[in-house]
Design a protein around this motif. Structure first.
Motif, PDB file in Angstrom:
ATOM      1  N   LEU A 104      61.438  68.657  59.917  1.00 57.56           N
ATOM      2  CA  LEU A 104      60.491  67.599  59.536  1.00 57.56           C
ATOM      3  C   LEU A 104      59.303  67.535  60.489  1.00 57.56           C
ATOM      4  CD1 LEU A 104      63.027  64.762  58.604  1.00 57.56           C
ATOM      5  CD2 LEU A 104      61.803  66.307  57.065  1.00 57.56           C
ATOM      6  N   ASN A 105      59.543  67.952  61.748  1.00 57.37           N
ATOM      7  CA  ASN A 105      58.485  67.857  62.768  1.00 57.37           C
ATOM      8  C   ASN A 105      58.270  69.244  63.380  1.00 57.37           C
ATOM      9  OD1 ASN A 105      56.591  66.467  64.209  1.00 57.37           O
ATOM     10  ND2 ASN A 105      58.048  65.442  65.582  1.00 57.37           N
ATOM     11  N   THR A 106      57.585  70.097  62.636  1.00 57.32           N
ATOM     12  CA  THR A 106      57.367  71.478  63.105  1.00 57.32           C
ATOM     13  C   THR A 106      56.501  71.480  64.369  1.00 57.32           C
ATOM     14  OG1 THR A 106      55.661  71.507  61.435  1.00 57.32           O
ATOM     15  CG2 THR A 106      57.629  72.767  60.953  1.00 57.32           C
ATOM     16  N   SER A 126      69.918  67.418  66.116  1.00 57.14           N
ATOM     17  CA  SER A 126      68.763  66.630  66.507  1.00 57.14           C
ATOM     18  C   SER A 126      69.079  65.866  67.789  1.00 57.14           C
ATOM     19  CB  SER A 126      68.409  65.668  65.367  1.00 57.14           C
ATOM     20  OG  SER A 126      67.143  65.125  65.610  1.00 57.14           O
ATOM     21  N   SER A 127      68.172  64.980  68.176  1.00 61.29           N
ATOM     22  CA  SER A 127      68.419  64.185  69.395  1.00 61.29           C
ATOM     23  C   SER A 127      67.784  62.806  69.222  1.00 61.29           C
ATOM     24  CB  SER A 127      67.833  64.902  70.618  1.00 61.29           C
ATOM     25  OG  SER A 127      66.484  65.221  70.375  1.00 61.29           O
ATOM     26  N   HIS A 128      68.014  61.958  70.195  1.00 62.66           N
ATOM     27  CA  HIS A 128      67.405  60.623  70.243  1.00 62.66           C
ATOM     28  C   HIS A 128      67.578  59.859  68.916  1.00 62.66           C
ATOM     29  CE1 HIS A 128      65.969  61.944  74.081  1.00 62.66           C
ATOM     30  NE2 HIS A 128      65.312  62.943  73.523  1.00 62.66           N
ATOM     31  N   PRO A 142      55.045  80.021  66.154  1.00 67.52           N
ATOM     32  CA  PRO A 142      55.342  78.975  65.164  1.00 67.52           C
ATOM     33  C   PRO A 142      56.818  78.638  65.270  1.00 67.52           C
ATOM     34  CG  PRO A 142      54.590  81.021  64.078  1.00 67.52           C
ATOM     35  CD  PRO A 142      54.761  81.327  65.534  1.00 67.52           C
ATOM     36  N   ALA A 143      57.146  77.376  65.481  1.00 64.27           N
ATOM     37  CA  ALA A 143      58.540  77.030  65.790  1.00 64.27           C
ATOM     38  C   ALA A 143      58.897  75.648  65.270  1.00 64.27           C
ATOM     39  CB  ALA A 143      58.762  77.144  67.288  1.00 64.27           C
ATOM     40  N   GLY A 144      59.807  75.019  65.994  1.00 68.22           N
ATOM     41  CA  GLY A 144      60.475  73.812  65.514  1.00 68.22           C
ATOM     42  C   GLY A 144      61.903  74.254  65.224  1.00 68.22           C
ATOM     43  N   LYS A 145      62.831  73.334  65.414  1.00 68.99           N
ATOM     44  CA  LYS A 145      64.247  73.739  65.421  1.00 68.99           C
ATOM     45  C   LYS A 145      64.699  74.471  64.151  1.00 68.99           C
ATOM     46  CE  LYS A 145      66.218  70.509  68.808  1.00 68.99           C
ATOM     47  NZ  LYS A 145      65.217  70.797  69.775  1.00 68.99           N
ATOM     48  N   GLY A 146      64.380  73.938  62.982  1.00 67.54           N
ATOM     49  CA  GLY A 146      64.854  74.566  61.742  1.00 67.54           C
ATOM     50  C   GLY A 146      64.239  75.945  61.533  1.00 67.54           C
ATOM     51  N   GLY A 189      70.068  76.309  71.637  1.00 65.88           N
ATOM     52  CA  GLY A 189      70.833  75.472  70.710  1.00 65.88           C
ATOM     53  C   GLY A 189      70.595  75.898  69.259  1.00 65.88           C
ATOM     54  N   ASP A 190      69.348  76.231  68.932  1.00 74.19           N
ATOM     55  CA  ASP A 190      69.024  76.659  67.565  1.00 74.19           C
ATOM     56  C   ASP A 190      69.736  77.971  67.246  1.00 74.19           C
ATOM     57  OD1 ASP A 190      67.279  74.534  67.804  1.00 74.19           O
ATOM     58  OD2 ASP A 190      65.576  75.816  68.302  1.00 74.19           O
ATOM     59  N   SER A 191      69.787  78.866  68.222  1.00 76.48           N
ATOM     60  CA  SER A 191      70.464  80.154  68.014  1.00 76.48           C
ATOM     61  C   SER A 191      71.951  79.921  67.787  1.00 76.48           C
ATOM     62  CB  SER A 191      70.261  81.063  69.230  1.00 76.48           C
ATOM     63  OG  SER A 191      68.881  81.288  69.421  1.00 76.48           O
ATOM     64  N   TYR A 219      54.131  74.321  67.145  1.00 77.77           N
ATOM     65  CA  TYR A 219      53.838  75.590  67.817  1.00 77.77           C
ATOM     66  C   TYR A 219      54.427  75.459  69.210  1.00 77.77           C
ATOM     67  CZ  TYR A 219      50.428  77.279  64.395  1.00 77.77           C
ATOM     68  OH  TYR A 219      49.824  77.748  63.266  1.00 77.77           O
ATOM     69  N   ASP A 220      55.125  76.483  69.671  1.00 77.67           N
ATOM     70  CA  ASP A 220      55.619  76.470  71.048  1.00 77.67           C
ATOM     71  C   ASP A 220      54.704  77.330  71.918  1.00 77.67           C
ATOM     72  OD1 ASP A 220      57.717  74.859  70.407  1.00 77.67           O
ATOM     73  OD2 ASP A 220      59.273  76.387  70.623  1.00 77.67           O
ATOM     74  N   LEU A 221      54.119  76.700  72.939  1.00 70.47           N
ATOM     75  CA  LEU A 221      53.309  77.429  73.920  1.00 70.47           C
ATOM     76  C   LEU A 221      54.219  77.630  75.124  1.00 70.47           C
ATOM     77  CD1 LEU A 221      50.542  78.492  74.827  1.00 70.47           C
ATOM     78  CD2 LEU A 221      49.929  76.171  75.460  1.00 70.47           C
ATOM     79  N   THR A 281      49.852  70.430  62.854  1.00 75.12           N
ATOM     80  CA  THR A 281      51.181  70.563  63.441  1.00 75.12           C
ATOM     81  C   THR A 281      51.001  70.488  64.959  1.00 75.12           C
ATOM     82  OG1 THR A 281      52.107  71.823  61.619  1.00 75.12           O
ATOM     83  CG2 THR A 281      53.045  72.236  63.794  1.00 75.12           C
ATOM     84  N   ARG A 282      51.908  69.807  65.629  1.00 78.12           N
ATOM     85  CA  ARG A 282      51.786  69.631  67.089  1.00 78.12           C
ATOM     86  C   ARG A 282      51.974  70.943  67.852  1.00 78.12           C
ATOM     87  NH1 ARG A 282      57.842  67.514  68.591  1.00 78.12           N
ATOM     88  NH2 ARG A 282      58.826  68.804  67.042  1.00 78.12           N
ATOM     89  N   ILE A 283      51.556  70.930  69.116  1.00 78.28           N
ATOM     90  CA  ILE A 283      51.834  72.055  70.020  1.00 78.28           C
ATOM     91  C   ILE A 283      52.734  71.523  71.128  1.00 78.28           C
ATOM     92  CG2 ILE A 283      50.866  73.746  71.636  1.00 78.28           C
ATOM     93  CD1 ILE A 283      48.302  73.676  69.984  1.00 78.28           C
ATOM     94  N   ASN A 284      53.853  72.181  71.357  1.00 76.52           N
ATOM     95  CA  ASN A 284      54.766  71.795  72.433  1.00 76.52           C
ATOM     96  C   ASN A 284      54.684  72.823  73.563  1.00 76.52           C
ATOM     97  OD1 ASN A 284      55.609  69.600  70.975  1.00 76.52           O
ATOM     98  ND2 ASN A 284      57.447  70.591  70.172  1.00 76.52           N
ATOM     99  N   VAL A 285      54.560  72.338  74.780  1.00 71.86           N
ATOM    100  CA  VAL A 285      54.414  73.237  75.929  1.00 71.86           C
ATOM    101  C   VAL A 285      55.771  73.369  76.629  1.00 71.86           C
ATOM    102  CG1 VAL A 285      53.204  73.604  78.113  1.00 71.86           C
ATOM    103  CG2 VAL A 285      52.016  72.515  76.194  1.00 71.86           C
ATOM    104  N   THR A 312      65.430  78.938  78.092  1.00 73.11           N
ATOM    105  CA  THR A 312      66.547  78.352  77.331  1.00 73.11           C
ATOM    106  C   THR A 312      66.052  77.711  76.029  1.00 73.11           C
ATOM    107  OG1 THR A 312      66.319  76.321  78.592  1.00 73.11           O
ATOM    108  CG2 THR A 312      68.004  77.880  79.344  1.00 73.11           C
ATOM    109  N   VAL A 313      64.734  77.785  75.773  1.00 71.79           N
ATOM    110  CA  VAL A 313      64.200  77.200  74.543  1.00 71.79           C
ATOM    111  C   VAL A 313      64.818  77.922  73.345  1.00 71.79           C
ATOM    112  CG1 VAL A 313      62.132  76.791  73.154  1.00 71.79           C
ATOM    113  CG2 VAL A 313      62.011  76.637  75.644  1.00 71.79           C
ATOM    114  N   GLY A 314      65.424  77.155  72.464  1.00 74.23           N
ATOM    115  CA  GLY A 314      65.990  77.765  71.257  1.00 74.23           C
ATOM    116  C   GLY A 314      67.426  78.225  71.406  1.00 74.23           C
ATOM    117  N   GLY A 351      65.874  68.877  64.346  1.00 72.12           N
ATOM    118  CA  GLY A 351      64.731  68.405  65.116  1.00 72.12           C
ATOM    119  C   GLY A 351      64.424  66.933  64.927  1.00 72.12           C
ATOM    120  N   SER A 352      63.299  66.530  65.534  1.00 76.92           N
ATOM    121  CA  SER A 352      62.942  65.107  65.595  1.00 76.92           C
ATOM    122  C   SER A 352      62.254  64.649  64.310  1.00 76.92           C
ATOM    123  CB  SER A 352      62.026  64.878  66.800  1.00 76.92           C
ATOM    124  OG  SER A 352      60.884  65.719  66.685  1.00 76.92           O
ATOM    125  N   LEU A 353      61.995  63.337  64.266  1.00 76.18           N
ATOM    126  CA  LEU A 353      61.294  62.757  63.117  1.00 76.18           C
ATOM    127  C   LEU A 353      59.799  62.724  63.397  1.00 76.18           C
ATOM    128  CD1 LEU A 353      63.583  59.686  62.301  1.00 76.18           C
ATOM    129  CD2 LEU A 353      63.587  61.975  61.281  1.00 76.18           C
TER     130      LEU A 353
END
Ligand SMILES: Nc1ncnc2c1ncn2[C@@H]1O[C@H](COP(=O)(O)OP(=O)(O)OP(=O)(O)O)[C@@H](O)[C@H]1O
Ligand SMILES: O=P(O)(O)OC[C@@]1(O)O[C@H](CO)[C@@H](O)[C@@H]1O
Length: 313
Positions: free
Chosen positions: A9-11, A167-169, A37-41, A254-256, A13-15, A89-93, A250-252, A138-140
């Protein structure tokens, strides 16, 4: 073959970059660069694709910077069911320090208005009936309330589809209320759910049992380098992967692990075999900066070293 979809739901970009040490308040030079291009799903779908599984992907994408996502879906032949919405879409660092964990700066992305959410709910409830497993990850995004999320997840699970939640939180708390078929909180997320620190495996299993008792068939708790434990109706199984000596990111991870679990389940494997495989896939993930399986033989090597312990059952 099981039909699988992932929903993000909340895609994002991972920098992704790496440096020795972040000096707060200073100019820091980052040594490496990756923009994915990322996001958990989407990460889960990438790993499943690398395991030769056909996957559909859905959720929201900001129409202003969707280019790399659309390209990725084409390249990987992922069935693109994403709903485009106004904005970016947001960018996550994600910065990995040489001798520390990853620091995540997850930004806010697009805002979902009521009409967009209503369309997404109607569309997804319609196409979901053709699928066997749907991973909601992922998040909302802004504009989607925890109550709306719970109501939608409840409906999604009504047609016999196996709903997997990672997901979390707020999204995790709301999602757990809909009793998905499988959940994979990490150790910290389980502590937040139960409201107290969990100091050892015994305490973690006791808390996970409480979560399972509310009506969740499969509860998997991941514990970083310490591995994971899976509570099902049949057994409690623990897995310990070999410790990765050269952690790149370690990014991803949990997704893996979620992708590995879905893979084993869709192959009809037993719990222990599935958890061992998911552990190998996730342990491999921490040795690289991007998400995906670039070398299947390395995963198989790691799999030989995963320790499985049947605690109950
Ligand atoms: N340093 C490591 N060495 C080997 N395996 C690891 C390591 N870190 C993580 N893993 C594997 O990855 C799995 C998931 O890791 P973790 O518990 O950190 O998930 P998470 O917190 O959901 O991850 P994410 O950072 O993707 O949100 C672990 O259960 C383990 O199998
Ligand atoms: O903010 P969320 O949706 O919880 O997490 C988003 C995210 O951190 O999760 C993935 C790693 O698991 C990254 O690709 C992405 O940036």
């Amino acid at each position: 073959m099981a039909k699988i979809a992932t929903i993000t739901l909340n895609t994002a970009y991972d920098l992704v970059g790496r440096l020795k040490r972040i000096e707060l308040g200073e100019v820091n030079t980052v040594e490496t660069l990756g923009l994915f291009p990322a996001g958990k799903g989407i990460n889960v779908a990438k790993v499943l694709h690398d395991l030769d599984v056909a996957v559909a992907v859905s959720g929201f994408l900001g129409e202003e910077n969707q280019g790399d996502f659309s390209q990725l879906f084409k390249t990987l032949k992922l069935d693109d069911k994403f709903q485009r919405v106004p904005g970016k879409t947001r960018i996550n660092v994600k910065i990995t320090e040489t001798e520390a964990d990853v620091t995540d700066l997850n930004f806010l992305g697009y805002q979902i208005d009521d009409a967009s959410w209503a369309k997404f709910v109607a569309d997804s409830l319609n196409w979901s009936q053709d699928f066997d497993v749907i991973a909601v990850c992922g998040s909302l995004p802004r504009g989607v309330s925890p109550e709306q999320f719970t109501a939608w997840l409840n409906q999604l699970g009504q047609h016999g589809v196996k709903v997997v939640l990672d997901s979390s939180h707020a999204a995790l708390t709301a999602g757990l209320k809909a009793n998905p078929w499988l959940v994979k909180p990490n150790h910290r997320e389980l502590e937040a759910w139960i409201g107290k620190p969990l100091h050892n495996l015994e305490q973690i299993i006791a808390a996970a049992k409480q979560l399972k008792a509310q009506g969740i068939a499969n509860v998997i708790i991941s514990m970083g380098a310490e591995g994971s434990v899976w509570l099902s109706d049949q057994a409690v199984v623990q897995a310990r992967p070999p410790k990765c000596e050269n952690v790149v990111s370690t990014v991803g991870a949990g997704d893996s692990m979620v992708a590995g679990l879905i893979y084993g389940i869709s192959q009809g494997w037993q719990q222990a075999q599935t958890l061992a495989f998911a552990s190998a896939v996730s342990a491999f993930a921490v040795s690289q900066s991007n998400v995906g399986i670039s070398d299947r033989t390395l995963v198989d090597d790691i799999l030989q070293q995963v320790q499985i312990n049947v605690i109950e059952g």
